[in-house]
Design a protein around this motif. Sequence first.
Motif, mmCIF file in Angstrom:
data_model
loop_
_atom_site.group_PDB
_atom_site.id
_atom_site.type_symbol
_atom_site.label_atom_id
_atom_site.label_comp_id
_atom_site.label_asym_id
_atom_site.label_seq_id
_atom_site.Cartn_x
_atom_site.Cartn_y
_atom_site.Cartn_z
ATOM 1 N N SER A 103 0.678 -1.119 -0.153
ATOM 2 C CA SER A 103 -0.263 0.304 -0.395
ATOM 3 C C SER A 103 1.306 0.646 -0.024
ATOM 4 C CB SER A 103 -0.961 0.016 0.915
ATOM 5 O OG SER A 103 0.021 0.228 2.302
ATOM 6 N N ARG A 104 1.929 1.196 0.205
ATOM 7 C CA ARG A 104 2.946 2.740 0.531
ATOM 8 C C ARG A 104 4.553 1.867 0.269
ATOM 9 N NH1 ARG A 104 0.386 2.361 6.033
ATOM 10 N NH2 ARG A 104 2.242 1.565 7.342
ATOM 11 N N GLY A 105 5.261 2.822 -0.140
ATOM 12 C CA GLY A 105 7.095 2.150 0.475
ATOM 13 C C GLY A 105 6.944 1.695 -0.528
ATOM 14 N N ILE A 106 8.150 0.821 0.357
ATOM 15 C CA ILE A 106 8.782 0.052 -1.062
ATOM 16 C C ILE A 106 7.610 -0.700 -1.637
ATOM 17 C CG2 ILE A 106 11.019 -2.114 -1.313
ATOM 18 C CD1 ILE A 106 12.194 -0.956 1.285
ATOM 19 N N TYR A 139 7.746 5.327 4.840
ATOM 20 C CA TYR A 139 6.898 5.627 6.040
ATOM 21 C C TYR A 139 7.451 4.778 6.754
ATOM 22 C CZ TYR A 139 4.051 8.168 2.087
ATOM 23 O OH TYR A 139 3.764 8.828 1.171
ATOM 24 N N PHE A 140 8.566 3.691 6.854
ATOM 25 C CA PHE A 140 8.920 3.051 8.104
ATOM 26 C C PHE A 140 9.165 3.668 9.144
ATOM 27 C CE2 PHE A 140 12.414 0.772 10.130
ATOM 28 C CZ PHE A 140 11.633 -0.480 9.763
ATOM 29 N N ASN A 141 8.813 3.083 10.634
ATOM 30 C CA ASN A 141 8.803 3.853 12.161
ATOM 31 C C ASN A 141 8.636 5.066 11.799
ATOM 32 O OD1 ASN A 141 9.706 3.850 14.373
ATOM 33 N ND2 ASN A 141 11.923 4.389 14.060
ATOM 34 N N SER A 160 14.934 -9.959 13.874
ATOM 35 C CA SER A 160 13.717 -9.952 13.202
ATOM 36 C C SER A 160 14.279 -10.739 11.773
ATOM 37 C CB SER A 160 12.544 -8.985 13.281
ATOM 38 O OG SER A 160 12.709 -8.082 12.442
ATOM 39 N N LYS A 161 15.120 -9.616 11.842
ATOM 40 C CA LYS A 161 15.484 -9.895 10.397
ATOM 41 C C LYS A 161 17.063 -10.780 9.879
ATOM 42 C CE LYS A 161 12.787 -6.533 8.375
ATOM 43 N NZ LYS A 161 12.054 -6.747 6.843
ATOM 44 N N TYR A 162 17.522 -10.933 10.857
ATOM 45 C CA TYR A 162 18.297 -12.152 10.517
ATOM 46 C C TYR A 162 17.591 -13.264 10.778
ATOM 47 C CZ TYR A 162 23.131 -10.805 11.986
ATOM 48 O OH TYR A 162 24.438 -9.746 11.510
ATOM 49 N N SER A 180 -7.298 -6.751 1.350
ATOM 50 C CA SER A 180 -6.591 -6.164 2.779
ATOM 51 C C SER A 180 -6.558 -7.838 3.486
ATOM 52 C CB SER A 180 -7.662 -5.825 3.694
ATOM 53 O OG SER A 180 -7.363 -5.258 4.898
ATOM 54 N N LEU A 181 -5.403 -7.462 4.104
ATOM 55 C CA LEU A 181 -4.360 -8.973 4.417
ATOM 56 C C LEU A 181 -3.443 -8.245 5.674
ATOM 57 C CD1 LEU A 181 -4.023 -11.892 5.168
ATOM 58 C CD2 LEU A 181 -2.167 -11.382 3.006
ATOM 59 N N ASP A 182 -4.226 -9.117 6.889
ATOM 60 C CA ASP A 182 -2.810 -8.502 8.704
ATOM 61 C C ASP A 182 -1.978 -10.064 8.278
ATOM 62 O OD1 ASP A 182 -1.533 -9.186 10.592
ATOM 63 O OD2 ASP A 182 -3.504 -8.487 11.726
ATOM 64 N N ILE A 183 -0.904 -10.095 7.247
ATOM 65 C CA ILE A 183 0.259 -11.550 7.412
ATOM 66 C C ILE A 183 0.351 -12.187 8.747
ATOM 67 C CG2 ILE A 183 1.113 -10.526 4.815
ATOM 68 C CD1 ILE A 183 3.656 -10.433 6.678
ATOM 69 N N SER A 184 0.358 -11.016 9.637
ATOM 70 C CA SER A 184 0.338 -12.095 10.925
ATOM 71 C C SER A 184 -0.621 -13.227 11.371
ATOM 72 C CB SER A 184 0.505 -11.296 11.701
ATOM 73 O OG SER A 184 -0.579 -10.613 12.638
HETATM 74 P P1 NAP Z 1 6.736 0.980 4.822
HETATM 75 O O1 NAP Z 1 6.393 2.515 4.162
HETATM 76 O O2 NAP Z 1 6.246 1.478 6.635
HETATM 77 O O3 NAP Z 1 5.425 0.117 4.454
HETATM 78 C C1 NAP Z 1 5.377 -1.065 5.538
HETATM 79 C C2 NAP Z 1 3.920 -2.189 4.644
HETATM 80 O O4 NAP Z 1 3.273 -2.911 5.472
HETATM 81 C C3 NAP Z 1 2.395 -0.829 4.820
HETATM 82 O O5 NAP Z 1 1.942 -0.889 3.580
HETATM 83 C C4 NAP Z 1 1.960 -1.640 5.227
HETATM 84 O O6 NAP Z 1 0.545 -1.473 5.543
HETATM 85 C C5 NAP Z 1 1.931 -3.309 5.645
HETATM 86 N N1 NAP Z 1 2.558 -4.001 6.793
HETATM 87 C C6 NAP Z 1 2.508 -3.373 7.709
HETATM 88 N N2 NAP Z 1 2.083 -3.891 8.830
HETATM 89 C C7 NAP Z 1 0.938 -5.192 8.044
HETATM 90 C C8 NAP Z 1 0.599 -7.179 8.626
HETATM 91 N N3 NAP Z 1 0.588 -7.136 9.320
HETATM 92 N N4 NAP Z 1 0.121 -7.443 7.447
HETATM 93 C C9 NAP Z 1 0.206 -6.522 6.365
HETATM 94 N N5 NAP Z 1 1.189 -5.626 5.777
HETATM 95 C C10 NAP Z 1 1.504 -5.548 6.560
HETATM 96 O O7 NAP Z 1 7.919 0.605 5.428
HETATM 97 P P2 NAP Z 1 8.723 0.352 4.069
HETATM 98 O O8 NAP Z 1 10.362 1.139 4.130
HETATM 99 O O9 NAP Z 1 8.847 0.082 2.991
HETATM 100 O O10 NAP Z 1 9.246 -0.864 4.553
HETATM 101 C C11 NAP Z 1 8.885 -2.530 3.476
HETATM 102 C C12 NAP Z 1 9.683 -3.447 3.941
HETATM 103 O O11 NAP Z 1 11.167 -3.053 3.544
HETATM 104 C C13 NAP Z 1 9.823 -3.960 5.362
HETATM 105 O O12 NAP Z 1 9.844 -5.248 5.281
HETATM 106 C C14 NAP Z 1 10.985 -3.027 6.193
HETATM 107 O O13 NAP Z 1 11.818 -3.705 7.149
HETATM 108 C C15 NAP Z 1 12.109 -3.439 4.607
HETATM 109 N N6 NAP Z 1 13.049 -2.428 4.972
HETATM 110 C C16 NAP Z 1 12.869 -1.015 4.958
HETATM 111 C C17 NAP Z 1 14.274 -0.624 5.021
HETATM 112 C C18 NAP Z 1 13.906 1.210 5.155
HETATM 113 O O14 NAP Z 1 15.130 1.861 5.075
HETATM 114 N N7 NAP Z 1 12.876 2.044 4.902
HETATM 115 C C19 NAP Z 1 15.480 -0.892 4.959
HETATM 116 C C20 NAP Z 1 15.500 -2.149 4.867
HETATM 117 C C21 NAP Z 1 14.437 -3.002 4.855
HETATM 118 P P3 NAP Z 1 -0.576 -1.057 6.829
HETATM 119 O O15 NAP Z 1 0.328 -0.289 7.719
HETATM 120 O O16 NAP Z 1 -1.976 -1.027 5.774
HETATM 121 O O17 NAP Z 1 -0.928 -2.857 7.121
#
Ligand code: NAP
Length: 238
Positions: A14-17, A190-192, A157-159, A60-64
């Motif tokens: 839905s957003r980000g990567i 939008y991470f963190n 978690s990532k390891y 819509s899905l909560d993967i946990s």
């Molecule tokens: P983000 O912008 O916060 O996006 C996170 C996505 O995960 C959102 O679409 C969110 O949507 C979804 N999500 C969160 N909890 C969920 C759940 N329980 N079930 C289903 N979907 C869920 O973060 P991002 O940076 O793009 O992160 C994507 C991946 O890249 C993550 O695995 C992160 O650890 C990894 N990563 C990020 C960075 C960085 O610097 N940003 C660096 C290395 C790795 P909803 O909240 O609507 O569910």
Amino acid sequence: MSLKNKIAIITGASRGIGKAIAQNLAKDGVHVILTARNQQDLNEAVESIGREGGKATAFSLDISDEKAVGNFIDQIKKITDSVDILINNAGIGSFAPVTETETQFWDQVMDVNVKGTFLMCKHLVPVMQKQKHGHIVNIASDVAKRTFAEGAMYCASKYAQDAFSSALRKEVRQNNIKVSVVYPGKVETYFNNSIPGVNEDHHRLHPDDIAGSVNYILSAPLHVVIDELMIHPISQDY
Ligand code: NAP
């Protein structure tokens, strides 16, 4: 290898990567199935892909939540016989000393980053085994390979996600299923609780950089599997 007409499920799209990966794959003719929890964000992502001429569907899905993952796969089976690609991208995290880390948040991070990846694979690998092909790409992090102070929970978690991926690769290669892992450094998302464009740290990758690396991995010839791909902004100190 052409990706045209392949079917890909992307978590956290839905957003980000995840959204960038979905947009990029759709441009290559992939029917992308976007998942995340927030339906409105998903609808907006699907509409933006549609405006560019791409084919996208959202769930819509909560993967946990294992029951929700099982129901989702049942829905998928109603619309398609085959799923070529699974991108396990959804993830959460935050950074604090171990002594200040809420146990409840530890559980949430492990539930999404580790259990979520496991559940999606547990329920989708049988589909890929039946069709005798598939490609799973797990978005880990560069901190699946290095640690830092105040990152214990997220690094753990990532390891774990990385070890899971490595073992799964050995398990399913006999079924012609590839498992690849991408390890991004800092990415502007939008991470963190970050807000793209207003963060002070400008030494970040763009989500499109990660999306491009995913396309590269998926486009490899049939006989090639790219096991791992580490990607950093050149200015990041790591
Ligand atoms: P983000 O912008 O916060 O996006 C996170 C996505 O995960 C959102 O679409 C969110 O949507 C979804 N999500 C969160 N909890 C969920 C759940 N329980 N079930 C289903 N979907 C869920 O973060 P991002 O940076 O793009 O992160 C994507 C991946 O890249 C993550 O695995 C992160 O650890 C990894 N990563 C990020 C960075 C960085 O610097 N940003 C660096 C290395 C790795 P909803 O909240 O609507 O569910």
